[in-house]
Design a protein around this motif. Sequence first.
Motif, PDB file in Angstrom:
ATOM      1  N   ALA A  20       0.959  -1.345  -0.067  1.00  0.00           N
ATOM      2  CA  ALA A  20       0.118   0.133   0.144  1.00  0.00           C
ATOM      3  C   ALA A  20       0.763   1.075  -0.160  1.00  0.00           C
ATOM      4  O   ALA A  20       0.721   2.211  -0.480  1.00  0.00           O
ATOM      5  N   LEU A  21       1.991   1.348   0.605  1.00  0.00           N
ATOM      6  CA  LEU A  21       2.991   2.194   0.802  1.00  0.00           C
ATOM      7  C   LEU A  21       3.611   2.374  -0.667  1.00  0.00           C
ATOM      8  O   LEU A  21       4.076   3.771  -1.096  1.00  0.00           O
ATOM      9  N   LEU A  22       3.970   1.579  -1.381  1.00  0.00           N
ATOM     10  CA  LEU A  22       4.578   1.400  -2.471  1.00  0.00           C
ATOM     11  C   LEU A  22       3.932   1.782  -3.845  1.00  0.00           C
ATOM     12  O   LEU A  22       4.244   2.429  -4.974  1.00  0.00           O
ATOM     13  N   LEU A  23       2.442   1.191  -3.633  1.00  0.00           N
ATOM     14  CA  LEU A  23       1.863   1.385  -5.150  1.00  0.00           C
ATOM     15  C   LEU A  23       1.411   2.691  -5.459  1.00  0.00           C
ATOM     16  O   LEU A  23       1.145   2.903  -6.774  1.00  0.00           O
ATOM     17  N   PRO A  24       1.437   3.803  -4.572  1.00  0.00           N
ATOM     18  CA  PRO A  24       1.262   5.025  -5.141  1.00  0.00           C
ATOM     19  C   PRO A  24       2.163   5.506  -6.295  1.00  0.00           C
ATOM     20  O   PRO A  24       1.681   6.386  -6.641  1.00  0.00           O
ATOM     21  N   PHE A  25       3.271   4.909  -6.064  1.00  0.00           N
ATOM     22  CA  PHE A  25       4.402   5.599  -6.916  1.00  0.00           C
ATOM     23  C   PHE A  25       4.456   4.785  -8.150  1.00  0.00           C
ATOM     24  O   PHE A  25       5.125   4.985  -9.131  1.00  0.00           O
ATOM     25  N   THR A  26       3.507   3.774  -8.467  1.00  0.00           N
ATOM     26  CA  THR A  26       3.357   3.250  -9.656  1.00  0.00           C
ATOM     27  C   THR A  26       2.101   3.604 -10.379  1.00  0.00           C
ATOM     28  O   THR A  26       1.113   4.333  -9.909  1.00  0.00           O
TER      29      THR A  26
END
Length: 143
Positions: A20-26
């Motif tokens: 959830a913390l990494l996906l906004p950067f994709t």
Amino acid sequence: LSRIPLMRTDLRSQILGASALLLPFTDRRTEELEVLTELDRMGGIDPALRERRMRLLLSGATEDMAQGRSTLAREKLLEVWDSDFATDRVEAALMLGIMAEESGRAEEALDWYRSACSASPGLGSPAAVEAAARRDSLTFLSN
């Protein structure tokens, strides 16, 4: 993260939280919404991520409305309406009112516009202003 099997329930929430913390950067919004939804269902989501989920639901509902998938849009908007975030609730109620108005259900639309205005009195967001204008217009036309 994808190499860790999700069957291990003791790690599931940590893996989902990291995703959830990494996906906004994709650019994978659908996957992000799925992860946030699962975290929310598990009860392991902080308020900032929950608000992000509501914003993604609103965005998804807008896309669904544009593509004529009103049932899916309505489900997403009702979920946002049940949330605790006033600004998102106002937007959801406005969109539900617009959908009802476009379907020829003026009374239902008026109820949604009223709900949008009462969800957060005094909120000066564009959605709140539009809901108030639509409410007043429908009230005037029905009299």
